[in-house]
Design a protein around this motif. Sequence first.
Motif, PDB file in Angstrom:
ATOM      1  N   ASN A  84      -5.643  -1.430-104.384  1.00  0.00           N
ATOM      2  CA  ASN A  84      -6.535  -0.624-103.552  1.00  0.00           C
ATOM      3  C   ASN A  84      -5.872  -0.175-102.254  1.00  0.00           C
ATOM      4  OD1 ASN A  84      -9.519  -0.462-104.621  1.00  0.00           O
ATOM      5  ND2 ASN A  84      -8.780  -2.487-105.183  1.00  0.00           N
ATOM      6  N   VAL A  85      -5.151  -1.081-101.611  1.00  0.00           N
ATOM      7  CA  VAL A  85      -4.477  -0.729-100.355  1.00  0.00           C
ATOM      8  C   VAL A  85      -3.436   0.358-100.604  1.00  0.00           C
ATOM      9  CG1 VAL A  85      -2.884  -1.566 -98.585  1.00  0.00           C
ATOM     10  CG2 VAL A  85      -4.893  -2.921 -99.199  1.00  0.00           C
ATOM     11  N   THR A  86      -2.640   0.200-101.640  1.00  0.00           N
ATOM     12  CA  THR A  86      -1.555   1.147-101.905  1.00  0.00           C
ATOM     13  C   THR A  86      -2.088   2.524-102.291  1.00  0.00           C
ATOM     14  OG1 THR A  86      -0.181  -0.695-102.648  1.00  0.00           O
ATOM     15  CG2 THR A  86       0.570   1.511-103.204  1.00  0.00           C
ATOM     16  N   THR A  87      -3.038   2.567-103.219  1.00  0.00           N
ATOM     17  CA  THR A  87      -3.570   3.861-103.647  1.00  0.00           C
ATOM     18  C   THR A  87      -4.314   4.560-102.516  1.00  0.00           C
ATOM     19  OG1 THR A  87      -5.519   2.733-104.559  1.00  0.00           O
ATOM     20  CG2 THR A  87      -3.745   3.259-106.085  1.00  0.00           C
ATOM     21  N   THR A  88      -5.037   3.799-101.700  1.00  0.00           N
ATOM     22  CA  THR A  88      -5.760   4.403-100.569  1.00  0.00           C
ATOM     23  C   THR A  88      -4.786   4.992 -99.562  1.00  0.00           C
ATOM     24  OG1 THR A  88      -7.660   2.915-100.767  1.00  0.00           O
ATOM     25  CG2 THR A  88      -7.288   3.927 -98.615  1.00  0.00           C
ATOM     26  N   ALA A  89      -3.759   4.237 -99.191  1.00  0.00           N
ATOM     27  CA  ALA A  89      -2.796   4.704 -98.196  1.00  0.00           C
ATOM     28  C   ALA A  89      -2.036   5.931 -98.690  1.00  0.00           C
ATOM     29  CB  ALA A  89      -1.827   3.584 -97.851  1.00  0.00           C
ATOM     30  N   TYR A  90      -1.555   5.885 -99.933  1.00  0.00           N
ATOM     31  CA  TYR A  90      -0.777   7.007-100.451  1.00  0.00           C
ATOM     32  C   TYR A  90      -1.651   8.235-100.710  1.00  0.00           C
ATOM     33  CZ  TYR A  90       3.632   4.543-100.816  1.00  0.00           C
ATOM     34  OH  TYR A  90       4.789   3.882-100.511  1.00  0.00           O
ATOM     35  N   SER A  91      -2.880   8.022-101.145  1.00  0.00           N
ATOM     36  CA  SER A  91      -3.780   9.157-101.354  1.00  0.00           C
ATOM     37  C   SER A  91      -4.075   9.853-100.030  1.00  0.00           C
ATOM     38  CB  SER A  91      -5.085   8.692-102.003  1.00  0.00           C
ATOM     39  OG  SER A  91      -4.846   8.190-103.294  1.00  0.00           O
ATOM     40  N   PHE A  92      -4.299   9.046 -98.975  1.00  0.00           N
ATOM     41  CA  PHE A  92      -4.569   9.615 -97.660  1.00  0.00           C
ATOM     42  C   PHE A  92      -3.353  10.392 -97.135  1.00  0.00           C
ATOM     43  CE2 PHE A  92      -5.051   9.490 -93.012  1.00  0.00           C
ATOM     44  CZ  PHE A  92      -6.360   9.946 -92.880  1.00  0.00           C
ATOM     45  N   ALA A  93      -2.158   9.919 -97.512  1.00  0.00           N
ATOM     46  CA  ALA A  93      -0.931  10.570 -97.058  1.00  0.00           C
ATOM     47  C   ALA A  93      -0.557  11.782 -97.917  1.00  0.00           C
ATOM     48  CB  ALA A  93       0.219   9.568 -97.060  1.00  0.00           C
ATOM     49  N   GLN A 109      -3.914  -2.601-113.893  1.00  0.00           N
ATOM     50  CA  GLN A 109      -3.891  -1.483-112.956  1.00  0.00           C
ATOM     51  C   GLN A 109      -2.635  -1.515-112.090  1.00  0.00           C
ATOM     52  OE1 GLN A 109      -6.742  -0.928-109.444  1.00  0.00           O
ATOM     53  NE2 GLN A 109      -7.740   0.232-111.068  1.00  0.00           N
ATOM     54  N   ILE A 110      -2.263  -2.706-111.650  1.00  0.00           N
ATOM     55  CA  ILE A 110      -1.105  -2.821-110.777  1.00  0.00           C
ATOM     56  C   ILE A 110       0.190  -2.522-111.536  1.00  0.00           C
ATOM     57  CG2 ILE A 110      -0.548  -5.274-111.040  1.00  0.00           C
ATOM     58  CD1 ILE A 110      -0.246  -5.475-108.048  1.00  0.00           C
ATOM     59  N   ARG A 111       0.204  -2.781-112.835  1.00  0.00           N
ATOM     60  CA  ARG A 111       1.376  -2.428-113.633  1.00  0.00           C
ATOM     61  C   ARG A 111       1.549  -0.905-113.677  1.00  0.00           C
ATOM     62  NH1 ARG A 111       4.704  -4.747-116.983  1.00  0.00           N
ATOM     63  NH2 ARG A 111       3.572  -6.703-117.075  1.00  0.00           N
ATOM     64  N   GLU A 112       0.454  -0.181-113.870  1.00  0.00           N
ATOM     65  CA  GLU A 112       0.508   1.277-113.853  1.00  0.00           C
ATOM     66  C   GLU A 112       0.922   1.785-112.480  1.00  0.00           C
ATOM     67  OE1 GLU A 112      -2.946   3.223-115.373  1.00  0.00           O
ATOM     68  OE2 GLU A 112      -3.256   1.722-116.924  1.00  0.00           O
ATOM     69  N   LEU A 113       0.432   1.120-111.432  1.00  0.00           N
ATOM     70  CA  LEU A 113       0.765   1.498-110.072  1.00  0.00           C
ATOM     71  C   LEU A 113       2.261   1.345-109.829  1.00  0.00           C
ATOM     72  CD1 LEU A 113      -0.267   2.284-107.227  1.00  0.00           C
ATOM     73  CD2 LEU A 113      -0.530  -0.148-106.764  1.00  0.00           C
ATOM     74  N   LEU A 114       2.831   0.257-110.320  1.00  0.00           N
ATOM     75  CA  LEU A 114       4.261   0.019-110.159  1.00  0.00           C
ATOM     76  C   LEU A 114       5.068   1.148-110.789  1.00  0.00           C
ATOM     77  CD1 LEU A 114       6.650  -1.783-109.379  1.00  0.00           C
ATOM     78  CD2 LEU A 114       6.353  -3.000-111.546  1.00  0.00           C
ATOM     79  N   GLY A 115       4.644   1.568-111.971  1.00  0.00           N
ATOM     80  CA  GLY A 115       5.342   2.664-112.634  1.00  0.00           C
ATOM     81  C   GLY A 115       5.254   3.954-111.840  1.00  0.00           C
ATOM     82  N   ALA A 116       4.083   4.237-111.289  1.00  0.00           N
ATOM     83  CA  ALA A 116       3.895   5.470-110.523  1.00  0.00           C
ATOM     84  C   ALA A 116       4.751   5.474-109.262  1.00  0.00           C
ATOM     85  CB  ALA A 116       2.417   5.635-110.161  1.00  0.00           C
ATOM     86  N   ILE A 117       4.821   4.310-108.598  1.00  0.00           N
ATOM     87  CA  ILE A 117       5.604   4.211-107.365  1.00  0.00           C
ATOM     88  C   ILE A 117       7.095   4.402-107.663  1.00  0.00           C
ATOM     89  CG2 ILE A 117       6.339   2.638-105.534  1.00  0.00           C
ATOM     90  CD1 ILE A 117       3.532   1.430-105.631  1.00  0.00           C
ATOM     91  N   LYS A 118       7.565   3.808-108.760  1.00  0.00           N
ATOM     92  CA  LYS A 118       8.984   3.924-109.106  1.00  0.00           C
ATOM     93  C   LYS A 118       9.361   5.367-109.419  1.00  0.00           C
ATOM     94  CE  LYS A 118      10.067  -0.721-110.812  1.00  0.00           C
ATOM     95  NZ  LYS A 118      10.403  -1.543-111.995  1.00  0.00           N
ATOM     96  N   VAL A 119       8.415   6.101-110.029  1.00  0.00           N
ATOM     97  CA  VAL A 119       8.703   7.477-110.427  1.00  0.00           C
ATOM     98  C   VAL A 119       8.652   8.429-109.225  1.00  0.00           C
ATOM     99  CG1 VAL A 119       7.842   9.442-111.753  1.00  0.00           C
ATOM    100  CG2 VAL A 119       7.952   7.181-112.802  1.00  0.00           C
ATOM    101  N   THR A 120       7.653   8.268-108.366  1.00  0.00           N
ATOM    102  CA  THR A 120       7.414   9.259-107.308  1.00  0.00           C
ATOM    103  C   THR A 120       7.930   8.866-105.936  1.00  0.00           C
ATOM    104  OG1 THR A 120       5.234   8.310-106.833  1.00  0.00           O
ATOM    105  CG2 THR A 120       5.327  10.069-108.476  1.00  0.00           C
ATOM    106  N   LEU A 121       8.130   7.564-105.695  1.00  0.00           N
ATOM    107  CA  LEU A 121       8.472   7.109-104.349  1.00  0.00           C
ATOM    108  C   LEU A 121       9.589   6.074-104.373  1.00  0.00           C
ATOM    109  CD1 LEU A 121       4.781   6.589-103.295  1.00  0.00           C
ATOM    110  CD2 LEU A 121       6.213   8.423-102.444  1.00  0.00           C
ATOM    111  N   ASN A 122      10.237   5.933-103.255  1.00  0.00           N
ATOM    112  CA  ASN A 122      11.275   4.918-103.124  1.00  0.00           C
ATOM    113  C   ASN A 122      10.831   3.921-102.059  1.00  0.00           C
ATOM    114  OD1 ASN A 122      13.628   3.451-103.195  1.00  0.00           O
ATOM    115  ND2 ASN A 122      14.747   4.852-101.853  1.00  0.00           N
TER     116      ASN A 122
END
Length: 379
Positions: A84-93, A109-122
């Motif tokens: 929740n913290v990660t998706t909220t912060a990145y969505s706001f940004a 959910q957090i496994r999917e989040l990890l994949g998204a972060i690796k693909v789009t962000l460093n």
Amino acid sequence: MWFIYGPPTPNPFGRDQEIDTLVRFMKNGQPVSLIGPRRIGKTSILLASLNKSSLPFVLISVEEFVRGEKGFNLAEFVSAYISNVTTTAYSFAGFKFQFVEKTKSYLKQIRELLGAIKVTLNVPELTALIEVILDKAQRNKNLSEELSRMLDLPQILAEKLGIQRMVIALDEFQYLKLAKQTSPEIFHIMRSKWQFHKNVTYVISGSATGMLKEIINTKTQPFYQFFYLMRVNPFDKEKSKEFLKKGFEIEGVNVNDNEVEEIVSYVDGFPAWLNLVGIKIVVERKPVNVILNSLPYDENVINAIEGDLRKLSPSARSVLRKLAYLGGKGRPKDLGNNIWAVNRALAQLIRYGYVEKEERGIYKILDPMIVHYFAERKI
């Protein structure tokens, strides 16, 4: 429909002052503890305040992670917090995450989040934290060591993404006491981290008022004098009558002033019960006295109260019943011959927010519907 029973509303009636105050605190970084018994409207006030603040926010119900009487799923809570913290912060940004699978399992959910972060962000520190938590959670390992890093996440992301202020709101916060079985220092860790977060406002709320007060008002506890305490009270009589009259007018139902007075006298100013009575009058079109007399037998009332009472010991439930037979108020000597057992039961009732001690040693049931439920059904 004007009357809504059950879910919180993002636009609660008659709570403008509380909402404006809470919004001001959120924007200024003041930690707040919102406290009051169940069905008083705390979550509605919290939700309305979060929306009105226009700040990025995370709202998590801690009760969701309770397992049985004393169990707590710390792995799922930590996963939910990070997700929740990660998706909220990145969505706001300006970043968008869309989970492939709609699921209650935050570990998925957090496994999917990890994949998204690796693909789009460093963000190496975030991905490393998520990987460790996934690995430990899947092997049922203790996550106490990761709590400190997890709790710093909102401040780290706020700094990295240029977020001036975000809000973390934890509803039914008192249930985190159950997590102390696996992480005894959880409140110490939280306090040590939260007090240095300059870009994050923390808001907690709870209906087990005695438990929450122990956490925030006891000198030996880590959160002593950390939160500003906001108590949510029932509507006064005038506000209760205004709410009912406006609702009946909108719904086109003729209810006279004496009947409105009768409703308010019966359920006091608890918004949930005012809404339930309003719905039944609008839908069933029966006389007010008939509706009120049948209320202790209504399935909605039975489910709500019995669901709450399951948390109590048999002795606490017995004392609560005897207190209801006395009209909702009484002294320990009137509640049983074994004063030690009565006092222990009263202590549990106070901790869970069913009873409060008044002056001169008198104990009072907070929710009038509990009084009617026991006294009129004679159970």
